[in-house]
Design a protein around this motif. Structure first.
Motif, short mmCIF file in Angstrom:
data_model
loop_
_atom_site.label_atom_id
_atom_site.label_comp_id
_atom_site.label_asym_id
_atom_site.label_seq_id
_atom_site.Cartn_x
_atom_site.Cartn_y
_atom_site.Cartn_z
N LEU A 191 -3.80 -2.09 13.29
CA LEU A 191 -2.44 -2.07 13.81
C LEU A 191 -1.49 -1.84 12.66
O LEU A 191 -1.46 -2.63 11.71
N VAL A 192 -0.73 -0.75 12.72
CA VAL A 192 0.14 -0.38 11.62
C VAL A 192 1.53 -0.04 12.15
O VAL A 192 1.74 0.13 13.36
N VAL A 193 2.48 0.05 11.23
CA VAL A 193 3.83 0.53 11.54
C VAL A 193 3.90 1.98 11.08
O VAL A 193 3.88 2.26 9.89
N GLY A 194 3.93 2.89 12.04
CA GLY A 194 3.91 4.31 11.71
C GLY A 194 5.30 4.87 11.46
O GLY A 194 6.29 4.13 11.37
N LYS A 195 5.35 6.19 11.38
CA LYS A 195 6.62 6.89 11.15
C LYS A 195 7.19 7.48 12.43
O LYS A 195 8.30 8.03 12.44
N SER A 196 6.41 7.42 13.51
CA SER A 196 6.86 7.96 14.79
C SER A 196 6.42 7.01 15.89
O SER A 196 5.66 6.06 15.65
N ALA B 108 0.84 -1.19 0.00
CA ALA B 108 0.00 0.00 0.00
C ALA B 108 0.88 1.24 0.00
O ALA B 108 2.03 1.19 0.42
N PRO B 109 0.36 2.38 -0.46
CA PRO B 109 1.17 3.60 -0.53
C PRO B 109 1.78 3.93 0.82
O PRO B 109 1.14 3.78 1.86
N ASP B 110 3.02 4.37 0.81
CA ASP B 110 3.72 4.72 2.04
C ASP B 110 3.21 6.07 2.52
O ASP B 110 3.52 7.10 1.95
N GLN B 111 2.41 6.07 3.59
CA GLN B 111 1.78 7.29 4.05
C GLN B 111 2.37 7.73 5.39
O GLN B 111 2.77 6.92 6.20
N GLN B 112 2.37 9.05 5.60
CA GLN B 112 2.72 9.60 6.90
C GLN B 112 1.42 9.77 7.66
O GLN B 112 0.55 10.56 7.28
N LEU B 113 1.25 8.99 8.74
CA LEU B 113 0.00 9.06 9.49
C LEU B 113 -0.14 10.40 10.18
O LEU B 113 0.83 10.98 10.65
N SER B 114 -1.39 10.88 10.26
CA SER B 114 -1.66 12.11 10.99
C SER B 114 -1.59 11.79 12.48
O SER B 114 -2.38 11.00 12.98
N THR B 115 -0.65 12.38 13.18
CA THR B 115 -0.46 12.07 14.59
C THR B 115 -0.78 13.25 15.49
O THR B 115 -0.37 13.29 16.64
N VAL C 287 -7.51 10.91 9.62
CA VAL C 287 -6.59 9.93 10.19
C VAL C 287 -6.95 8.53 9.71
O VAL C 287 -6.09 7.74 9.32
N GLN C 288 -8.26 8.21 9.74
CA GLN C 288 -8.70 6.89 9.30
C GLN C 288 -8.36 6.65 7.83
O GLN C 288 -8.00 5.54 7.44
N ARG C 289 -8.46 7.70 7.04
CA ARG C 289 -8.11 7.58 5.62
C ARG C 289 -6.62 7.25 5.47
O ARG C 289 -6.23 6.40 4.67
N ASP C 290 -5.78 7.93 6.27
CA ASP C 290 -4.35 7.65 6.22
C ASP C 290 -4.05 6.22 6.68
O ASP C 290 -3.23 5.52 6.09
N VAL C 291 -4.73 5.80 7.76
CA VAL C 291 -4.52 4.46 8.29
C VAL C 291 -4.89 3.41 7.25
O VAL C 291 -4.18 2.42 7.05
N ALA C 292 -6.02 3.61 6.59
CA ALA C 292 -6.49 2.65 5.59
C ALA C 292 -5.53 2.54 4.41
O ALA C 292 -5.52 1.52 3.71
N ASN C 293 -4.69 3.56 4.20
CA ASN C 293 -3.74 3.54 3.09
C ASN C 293 -2.34 3.13 3.54
O ASN C 293 -1.37 3.32 2.81
N THR C 294 -2.26 2.60 4.75
CA THR C 294 -0.98 2.16 5.30
C THR C 294 -1.01 0.65 5.51
O THR C 294 -2.00 0.11 6.00
N ALA C 295 0.06 -0.05 5.14
CA ALA C 295 0.10 -1.49 5.33
C ALA C 295 -0.05 -1.84 6.80
O ALA C 295 0.57 -1.21 7.66
N GLY C 296 -0.85 -2.82 7.09
CA GLY C 296 -1.06 -3.21 8.47
C GLY C 296 -2.01 -4.39 8.61
O GLY C 296 -2.31 -5.08 7.64
N VAL C 297 -2.53 -4.56 9.82
CA VAL C 297 -3.42 -5.68 10.15
C VAL C 297 -4.67 -5.14 10.81
O VAL C 297 -4.60 -4.23 11.66
N LYS C 298 -5.81 -5.67 10.42
CA LYS C 298 -7.08 -5.33 11.07
C LYS C 298 -7.37 -6.39 12.14
O LYS C 298 -7.29 -7.59 11.87
N ILE C 299 -7.76 -5.94 13.33
CA ILE C 299 -8.11 -6.83 14.43
C ILE C 299 -9.54 -6.53 14.84
O ILE C 299 -9.86 -5.39 15.19
N ALA C 300 -10.42 -7.52 14.77
CA ALA C 300 -11.83 -7.33 15.09
C ALA C 300 -12.14 -7.93 16.46
O ALA C 300 -11.86 -9.10 16.71
N THR C 301 -12.71 -7.13 17.36
CA THR C 301 -13.06 -7.60 18.70
C THR C 301 -14.58 -7.56 18.85
O THR C 301 -15.21 -6.54 18.59
N SER C 302 -15.15 -8.67 19.27
CA SER C 302 -16.61 -8.77 19.37
C SER C 302 -17.13 -8.42 20.75
O SER C 302 -18.33 -8.23 20.92
#
Length: 340
Positions: free
Chosen positions: A134-139, A31-38, A49-64
């Motif tokens: 859960l993503v790997v951010g820039k900070s 996915a595009p390398d994005q700088q997350l809004s922090t 922020v959610q738009r930036d997160v969705a464009n960043t490589a990561g994992v979705k975790i669903a809790t019921s």
């Protein structure tokens, strides 16, 4: 599977769907390398922020359901997230960063490490779980705070008001015009008594001995256009009746005698007294009782002021953790005093 409509209420419901407490999924690693809004200030834009997160490589975790969750690095790797940068791990929900705990030295994320966080459930007729990203951010990501405090001698009540809610969603009332409110409800209330189990655990014996009543709140939805009269009982004890008309949505509270309540399942029965055409649906049942400060299956949630101390018993080992959930986005870990 869809819920049955009112025309099918005579058929046996078949809710086969099973929700796991924790589910993983990933989105493309390229996915595009994005700088997350922090931005942590009041002007933060969750949608951006959610738009930036969705464009960043990561994992979705669903809790019921709400609870304390641990995700290991092997589990994350299997879901598609592989990183050694522990400090850059960030968790988001609805466009807001959530504090997490990362094991180890917060430098290298090894195969033996894990991520922990407090996850919320989701009360929605259309979504089964709350999604975390859960993503790997820039900070550096947000981490759980730790609170050291002087443990005072326990004082005050030995119990607290605890509420159990039963909210079944098995019937869709398509003919109900109720605006933005949902049209899904629970069991049918008719001349044949409907039975619902309300679990009670660690009922405070002192409150029972003192005759302190519990409280049952019943919310119904009228179906047929006529006067409705519904009798409410708990464990065979008559608590009273609810009177309403047509498609009204009444809520009523009943005092429950202390002698009528016990640990385990308590049966609430609702019976229509207005004849065969007196039909309504159960919306919610809430039972509030005095719960002792005793853990249920090694866990307990309760409210406490900053100046109070409570002693909680009932744990099966000394590996006990206390977490302040006042702000779900900024969870704080407390240091309890553990004694045998």
């Amino acid at each position: 599977e869809r819920s049955p409509v009112l025309g099918e209420v005579g058929k046996e419901p078949n809710p086969k769907s099973e929700i796991r407490n924790l589910k993983f999924s990933s989105w493309p690693a390229d996915a595009p390398d994005q700088q997350l809004s922090t931005d942590k200030g009041p002007e933060i834009d969750p949608i951006g922020v959610q738009r930036d997160v969705a464009n960043t490589a990561g994992v979705k975790i669903a809790t019921s359901r709400a609870g304390w969750y641990r995700v290991t690095k092997p589990e994350l790797q299997a879901a598609g997230l592989d990183t050694k940068e522990a400090a850059l791990l960030q968790l988001y929900a609805n466009g807001r960063e959530v504090a997490i705990r990362v094991s180890g030295n917060n430098d290298e994320f090894t195969d033996a490490d894990y991520v922990e966080f407090y996850g919320q459930g989701l009360d929605s007729p259309t979504d089964a779980a709350q999604t975390y990203y859960l993503v790997v951010g820039k900070s550096a990501g947000k981490r759980l705070g730790a609170v050291d405090s002087n443990i005072l001698k326990p004082s005050g009540p030995h119990s607290f008001a605890y509420t159990v809610e039963r909210r079944e969603r098995m019937i869709y009332f398509s003919g109900l015009l109720n605006g933005d409110d949902e049209n899904f409800f629970g069991q049918i209330v008719s001349t044949t008594a409907s039975s619902s189990a309300m679990p009670v655990s660690n009922l405070d014996p002192a409150s029972t001995a003192a005759g302190t009543p519990a409280q049952l709140e019943v919310a119904l939805q009228g179906v047929t256009k006529q006067a409705h009269l519904v009798q409410v009982t708990l464990n065979g004890t008559d608590l009273g009746t609810m009177s309403f008309a047509n498609t009204a949505h009444p809520q009523q509270s009943f005092a429950v005698p202390a002698s009528a309540l016990h640990d385990g399942d308590n049966t609430v029965q609702l019976t229509s007294l207005g004849g065969a055409a007196d039909i309504s649906l159960i919306d919610t049942l809430r039972l509030t009782y005095d719960h002792a400060f005793v853990a249920d299956n090694n866990a307990l949630s309760f409210s406490l002021s900053t100046q109070e101390t409570r002693r909680v018993t009932g744990f099966t080992n000394q590996n006990i953790r206390a977490v302040d959930l006042t702000d779900p986005l900024n969870t704080m870990e407390l240091k309890p005093e553990v004694k045998e």
